[in-house]
Design an enzyme around this catalytic site. Structure first.
Site, mmCIF file in Angstrom:
data_model
loop_
_atom_site.group_PDB
_atom_site.id
_atom_site.type_symbol
_atom_site.label_atom_id
_atom_site.label_comp_id
_atom_site.label_asym_id
_atom_site.label_seq_id
_atom_site.Cartn_x
_atom_site.Cartn_y
_atom_site.Cartn_z
ATOM 1 N N HIS A 133 33.633 13.383 73.143
ATOM 2 C CA HIS A 133 33.323 13.454 71.712
ATOM 3 C C HIS A 133 32.016 14.236 71.672
ATOM 4 O O HIS A 133 30.929 13.642 71.591
ATOM 5 C CB HIS A 133 33.066 12.049 71.133
ATOM 6 N N LYS B 133 40.152 14.896 66.726
ATOM 7 C CA LYS B 133 40.926 14.322 65.612
ATOM 8 C C LYS B 133 40.810 15.166 64.347
ATOM 9 O O LYS B 133 40.361 14.706 63.298
ATOM 10 C CB LYS B 133 40.498 12.882 65.310
ATOM 11 N N PHE B 134 41.269 16.416 64.454
ATOM 12 C CA PHE B 134 41.285 17.291 63.282
ATOM 13 C C PHE B 134 42.131 16.636 62.189
ATOM 14 O O PHE B 134 43.118 15.942 62.484
ATOM 15 C CB PHE B 134 41.888 18.647 63.656
ATOM 16 N N ASP C 49 42.359 18.306 58.573
ATOM 17 C CA ASP C 49 42.216 19.074 57.331
ATOM 18 C C ASP C 49 43.366 20.081 57.207
ATOM 19 O O ASP C 49 44.270 20.101 58.045
ATOM 20 C CB ASP C 49 40.840 19.765 57.325
ATOM 21 N N THR D 177 41.300 25.468 57.411
ATOM 22 C CA THR D 177 40.012 24.857 57.785
ATOM 23 C C THR D 177 39.994 24.450 59.252
ATOM 24 O O THR D 177 39.021 24.718 59.970
ATOM 25 C CB THR D 177 39.740 23.624 56.885
HETATM 26 P P1 BMP Z 1 36.640 2.407 74.608
HETATM 27 O O1 BMP Z 1 37.568 2.337 75.827
HETATM 28 O O2 BMP Z 1 35.189 2.381 74.954
HETATM 29 O O3 BMP Z 1 37.011 1.427 73.528
HETATM 30 O O4 BMP Z 1 36.829 3.891 73.985
HETATM 31 C C1 BMP Z 1 38.055 4.337 73.469
HETATM 32 C C2 BMP Z 1 38.005 5.817 73.142
HETATM 33 O O5 BMP Z 1 39.287 6.218 72.687
HETATM 34 C C3 BMP Z 1 37.013 6.203 72.068
HETATM 35 O O6 BMP Z 1 36.473 7.473 72.390
HETATM 36 C C4 BMP Z 1 37.847 6.325 70.807
HETATM 37 O O7 BMP Z 1 37.357 7.316 69.932
HETATM 38 C C5 BMP Z 1 39.199 6.739 71.353
HETATM 39 N N1 BMP Z 1 40.353 6.245 70.567
HETATM 40 C C6 BMP Z 1 40.609 4.888 70.397
HETATM 41 O O8 BMP Z 1 39.882 4.028 70.905
HETATM 42 N N2 BMP Z 1 41.712 4.501 69.666
HETATM 43 C C7 BMP Z 1 42.563 5.393 69.085
HETATM 44 O O9 BMP Z 1 43.517 4.989 68.477
HETATM 45 C C8 BMP Z 1 42.311 6.766 69.260
HETATM 46 C C9 BMP Z 1 41.205 7.180 70.015
HETATM 47 O O10 BMP Z 1 40.983 8.465 70.191
#
Ligand code: BMP
Length: 267
Positions: free
Chosen positions: A62, A93-94, A96, A100
């Site tokens: 990210h 996670k586009f 739009d 854009t």
């Molecule tokens: P963690 O394992 O620390 O909870 O992180 C999960 C990662 O996956 C984060 O970067 C989050 O943005 C991403 N994510 C998620 O957790 N659930 C979704 O449904 C989609 C994701 O991209």
């Protein structure tokens, strides 16, 4: 059925270069682990990537949370990807209209398309979002994942929304390589989508902000998903990185994910 085939044997089912490269990397490294490096400084980011690189098929970023992001970070990340043999997935996670998102994907500060092999999009705007991203990404050999489902409690990506997302993917097989999803969707036996699944942790059921966790085995064996995405389970929650502990956890999740996959293809 894709879930009963070896990753390496699925390469031929994909025309997209990023999908082929990911499957080959998984087979070569014997890893279906993607580490999500959600830290906020460049130094911590690069330290985690260097530590987990040997154990992953994919690094998820990210980049907009990194306070001191710069072009050199991308340069170093790209070098680490070559050194440790992994692909890069910017979790942008586009969401739009097509015009854009094509500007957001190609340009701005991050120039995501120039370095990220895979990115993802919500389908709320309709299929124009896929066309807008494909215009930029396809000539570069990039691949797209659609968010068919999410891991967080109360999310709206369910039922008809998920079904229509899968239909959109079927209509764009050259660029859409698979889904962020919690389970493999049912479909024709010869259909092969990559299923990448976040919300994975051992020893915790969730966080205080709606995240919900399952184990690598539940995700890969029970639900037929291909790649486990693990963030804090590997990195911990703070900014201070304990390299040895991060490596220990990466190895542990790599081993858990791989043995669940071995069990799946043997069953
Ligand atoms: P963690 O394992 O620390 O909870 O992180 C999960 C990662 O996956 C984060 O970067 C989050 O943005 C991403 N994510 C998620 O957790 N659930 C979704 O449904 C989609 C994701 O991209």
């Amino acid at each position: 059925m894709a879930s009963s085939k070896a990753y390496g044997d699925r390469v031929a089912s994909h025309s997209n270069r990023a999908a082929q490269d990911l499957l080959r990397t998984m087979e070569r490294k014997q890893s279906n682990l993607c580490v999500s490096v959600d830290v906020t400084s460049k130094a911590a980011f690069l330290a985690v990537v260097e530590a987990v690189g040997p154990f992953v098929c994919l690094i998820k970023t990210h980049v907009d949370v990194i306070a001191d992001f710069d072009a050199d970070l991308v340069e170093q990340l790209t070098q680490l990807a070559a050194k440790h043999d992994f692909l890069i997935f910017e979790d942008r996670k586009f969401a739009d209209i097509g015009n854009t998102v094509s500007l957001q994907y190609a340009g701005g500060i991050y120039k995501i398309a120039s370095w990220s092999h895979i990115t993802n999009a919500h389908t709320v705007p309709g299929p124009g979002i896929i066309a807008g991203l494909a215009k930029v990404g396809l000539p570069l050999g990039r691949g797209l994942l659609l968010l068919a489902e999410m891991s967080s409690a109360g999310n709206l990506a369910t039922g008809a929304y998920s079904d229509q997302t899968i239909a959109m993917a079927r209509a764009h097989r050259d660029f859409v390589v698979g889904f962020i999803a919690m389970q493999r969707p049912s479909g024709p036996a010869d259909e092969d989508f990559l299923i990448l699944t976040p919300g994975v942790q051992l020893g915790s059921k969730g966080d205080a902000l709606g995240q919900q966790y399952r184990t690598p085995r539940e995700v890969v064996f029970d639900s037929g998903c291909d790649v486990i995405i693990v963030g804090r389970g590997v990195t911990g929650s703070g900014e201070s990185i304990n390299v040895e502990e991060v490596q220990h956890q990466a190895r542990r999740y790599r081993d858990e994910g791989w043995s669940a996959y071995r069990e799946r293809i043997a069953s």
